[in-house]
Scaffold this active site. Structure first.
Site, PDB file in Angstrom:
ATOM      1  N   SER A   9       0.848  -1.192   0.000  1.00  0.00           N
ATOM      2  CA  SER A   9       0.000   0.000   0.000  1.00  0.00           C
ATOM      3  C   SER A   9       0.877   1.233   0.000  1.00  0.00           C
ATOM      4  O   SER A   9       1.656   1.464   0.933  1.00  0.00           O
ATOM      5  CB  SER A   9      -0.900   0.022   1.238  1.00  0.00           C
ATOM      6  OG  SER A   9      -1.439   1.327   1.380  1.00  0.00           O
ATOM      7  N   HIS A  34      -1.087  -1.290  -4.390  1.00  0.00           N
ATOM      8  CA  HIS A  34      -2.357  -0.981  -3.715  1.00  0.00           C
ATOM      9  C   HIS A  34      -2.478   0.526  -3.494  1.00  0.00           C
ATOM     10  O   HIS A  34      -1.605   1.146  -2.880  1.00  0.00           O
ATOM     11  CB  HIS A  34      -2.409  -1.714  -2.382  1.00  0.00           C
ATOM     12  CG  HIS A  34      -3.745  -1.664  -1.719  1.00  0.00           C
ATOM     13  ND1 HIS A  34      -4.778  -2.518  -2.031  1.00  0.00           N
ATOM     14  CD2 HIS A  34      -4.224  -0.846  -0.758  1.00  0.00           C
ATOM     15  CE1 HIS A  34      -5.829  -2.247  -1.282  1.00  0.00           C
ATOM     16  NE2 HIS A  34      -5.525  -1.219  -0.501  1.00  0.00           N
ATOM     17  N   ASP A  36      -4.812   3.422  -1.904  1.00  0.00           N
ATOM     18  CA  ASP A  36      -5.895   3.701  -0.951  1.00  0.00           C
ATOM     19  C   ASP A  36      -6.458   5.086  -1.218  1.00  0.00           C
ATOM     20  O   ASP A  36      -5.780   6.093  -1.002  1.00  0.00           O
ATOM     21  CB  ASP A  36      -5.359   3.633   0.479  1.00  0.00           C
ATOM     22  CG  ASP A  36      -5.157   2.210   0.924  1.00  0.00           C
ATOM     23  OD1 ASP A  36      -6.093   1.406   0.782  1.00  0.00           O
ATOM     24  OD2 ASP A  36      -4.060   1.890   1.422  1.00  0.00           O
ATOM     25  N   MET A  38      -9.082   7.835  -0.214  1.00  0.00           N
ATOM     26  CA  MET A  38      -9.892   8.227   0.958  1.00  0.00           C
ATOM     27  C   MET A  38     -10.445   9.632   0.760  1.00  0.00           C
ATOM     28  O   MET A  38      -9.737  10.515   0.241  1.00  0.00           O
ATOM     29  CB  MET A  38      -9.017   8.189   2.216  1.00  0.00           C
ATOM     30  CG  MET A  38      -8.374   6.842   2.456  1.00  0.00           C
ATOM     31  SD  MET A  38      -7.376   6.863   3.939  1.00  0.00           S
ATOM     32  CE  MET A  38      -6.712   5.200   3.920  1.00  0.00           C
ATOM     33  N   HIS A  67      -8.399   0.750  -4.103  1.00  0.00           N
ATOM     34  CA  HIS A  67      -9.375   0.565  -3.028  1.00  0.00           C
ATOM     35  C   HIS A  67     -10.052   1.908  -2.771  1.00  0.00           C
ATOM     36  O   HIS A  67      -9.448   2.822  -2.216  1.00  0.00           O
ATOM     37  CB  HIS A  67      -8.625   0.055  -1.782  1.00  0.00           C
ATOM     38  CG  HIS A  67      -9.482  -0.099  -0.579  1.00  0.00           C
ATOM     39  ND1 HIS A  67      -8.954  -0.253   0.687  1.00  0.00           N
ATOM     40  CD2 HIS A  67     -10.831  -0.127  -0.428  1.00  0.00           C
ATOM     41  CE1 HIS A  67      -9.941  -0.367   1.559  1.00  0.00           C
ATOM     42  NE2 HIS A  67     -11.090  -0.283   0.915  1.00  0.00           N
ATOM     43  N   MET A  69     -12.311   4.200  -0.894  1.00  0.00           N
ATOM     44  CA  MET A  69     -13.011   4.472   0.376  1.00  0.00           C
ATOM     45  C   MET A  69     -13.686   5.826   0.199  1.00  0.00           C
ATOM     46  O   MET A  69     -13.275   6.839   0.787  1.00  0.00           O
ATOM     47  CB  MET A  69     -12.003   4.459   1.527  1.00  0.00           C
ATOM     48  CG  MET A  69     -11.497   3.049   1.840  1.00  0.00           C
ATOM     49  SD  MET A  69     -10.008   3.016   2.838  1.00  0.00           S
ATOM     50  CE  MET A  69      -8.762   3.028   1.547  1.00  0.00           C
ATOM     51  N   MET A 138     -11.167  -5.825   5.426  1.00  0.00           N
ATOM     52  CA  MET A 138     -10.408  -4.839   6.201  1.00  0.00           C
ATOM     53  C   MET A 138     -10.166  -5.429   7.592  1.00  0.00           C
ATOM     54  O   MET A 138     -11.106  -5.791   8.290  1.00  0.00           O
ATOM     55  CB  MET A 138     -11.195  -3.528   6.327  1.00  0.00           C
ATOM     56  CG  MET A 138     -11.286  -2.721   5.053  1.00  0.00           C
ATOM     57  SD  MET A 138      -9.699  -2.363   4.272  1.00  0.00           S
ATOM     58  CE  MET A 138      -8.854  -1.414   5.537  1.00  0.00           C
ATOM     59  N   ASP A 176      -6.349  -6.490   4.396  1.00  0.00           N
ATOM     60  CA  ASP A 176      -5.722  -5.164   4.426  1.00  0.00           C
ATOM     61  C   ASP A 176      -5.815  -4.568   5.827  1.00  0.00           C
ATOM     62  O   ASP A 176      -6.915  -4.327   6.321  1.00  0.00           O
ATOM     63  CB  ASP A 176      -6.461  -4.273   3.414  1.00  0.00           C
ATOM     64  CG  ASP A 176      -5.903  -2.863   3.326  1.00  0.00           C
ATOM     65  OD1 ASP A 176      -4.897  -2.573   3.990  1.00  0.00           O
ATOM     66  OD2 ASP A 176      -6.488  -2.063   2.578  1.00  0.00           O
TER      67      ASP A 176
HETATM   68  O1  LIG Z   1      -6.558   0.789   3.684  1.00  0.00           O
HETATM   69  C1  LIG Z   1      -5.779   1.097   4.531  1.00  0.00           C
HETATM   70  C2  LIG Z   1      -6.232   1.899   5.665  1.00  0.00           C
HETATM   71  O2  LIG Z   1      -7.551   2.256   5.430  1.00  0.00           O
HETATM   72  C3  LIG Z   1      -4.338   0.661   4.410  1.00  0.00           C
HETATM   73  O3  LIG Z   1      -4.135   0.011   3.178  1.00  0.00           O
HETATM   74  C4  LIG Z   1      -3.962  -0.301   5.438  1.00  0.00           C
HETATM   75  O4  LIG Z   1      -4.216   0.155   6.714  1.00  0.00           O
HETATM   76  C5  LIG Z   1      -2.521  -0.751   5.218  1.00  0.00           C
HETATM   77  O5  LIG Z   1      -1.672  -0.114   6.037  1.00  0.00           O
HETATM   78  P1  LIG Z   1      -0.830  -0.925   7.103  1.00  0.00           P
HETATM   79  O6  LIG Z   1      -0.266  -2.105   6.387  1.00  0.00           O
HETATM   80  O7  LIG Z   1       0.199   0.071   7.536  1.00  0.00           O
HETATM   81  O8  LIG Z   1      -1.782  -1.338   8.200  1.00  0.00           O
END
Ligand SMILES: O=C(CO)[C@H](O)[C@H](O)COP(=O)(O)O
Length: 220
Positions: A9, A34, A36, A38, A67, A69, A138, A176
């Protein structure tokens, strides 16, 4: 034998050097990149839009695993497809018509995923699972990298793996949040085959060594 995939990510990458950071995990052995996305509405953070996704695309041959969100989500999906997304994953809470959203993603030539927050029940998958390419569990509440893995999500991963097996289809089960070298084996044992790792990769000095350590833990 299960083909495990690692999807770093970029949330934990150095955003000032994003192209370089994407190339680095690609060359270090990542299977997916990946992204993210948001919106500070569906989740409490604001990150990457389609312009940044498009800027990343030329830096890697690996599939962009996007992804979203974002709520509402439908109107922005074509922009991410145009930006080069290969997989687009949405949350059921972010659309009034989940089946329509999945159809939209497929109509744009992308693979479609549905993501379940830790407290989201499995029944949202009842009628759509067979149409999906990926389910994203998640294992933290979405919004931030670097959180701790929520243990009860292992039960959810096990239950979804059973449902996927029952379809007979090659639907990927991605996890994730808080995934590290020292817990990835347990996550795999529960039934996951794609692992998102942000801080566990980007907060280390040698991405190739860290991805190799993930693969060794998965092989063990
Ligand atoms: O979607 C996410 C948070 O919403 C991140 O992808 C996820 O938390 C990954 O980070 P880490 O591996 O540091 O936990």
């Amino acid at each position: 034998m299960t083909q495990f995939k690692i999807s770093p990510s970029i949330l934990s990458a150095d955003f000032a050097r994003l192209g370089e950071e994407v190339r680095a995990v690609d060359e270090a052995g990542a299977d997916y990149i990946h992204i993210d996305v948001m919106d500070n509405h569906f989740v409490p953070n604001l990150t990457i839009g389609p312009l940044v996704a498009a800027a990343i695309k030329p830096h890697t041959q690996k599939p962009l695993d996007v992804h979203l969100m974002i709520s509402p989500v439908d109107s922005i999906i074509p922009d991410f497809a145009k930006a080069g997304a290969d997989i687009i994953t949405v949350h059921p809470e972010a659309t009034l018509h989940l089946d329509r959203t999945i159809q939209l993603i497929h109509s744009l030539g992308c693979k479609a995923g549905v993501s379940l927050n830790p407290a989201t029940p499995l029944n949202v998958l009842d009628y759509v699972l067979e149409n999906l390419d990926l389910v994203l569990v998640m294992s933290v509440n979405p919004g931030f990298g670097g959180q701790s893995f929520i243990e009860y999500t292992l039960r959810k991963i096990e239950a979804i793996r059973k449902r996927i097996e029952a379809t007979g289809k090659a639907i990927e089960l991605e996890v994730d949040g808080g995934v590290k070298v020292d817990n990835v084996r347990r996550v795999a044992d529960a039934g996951a085959d794609v692992f998102v790792a942000g801080s566990a990769i980007y907060n280390t000095p040698d991405y190739a060594a860290t991805i190799a350590a993930f693969r060794k833990a998965l092989a063990g």
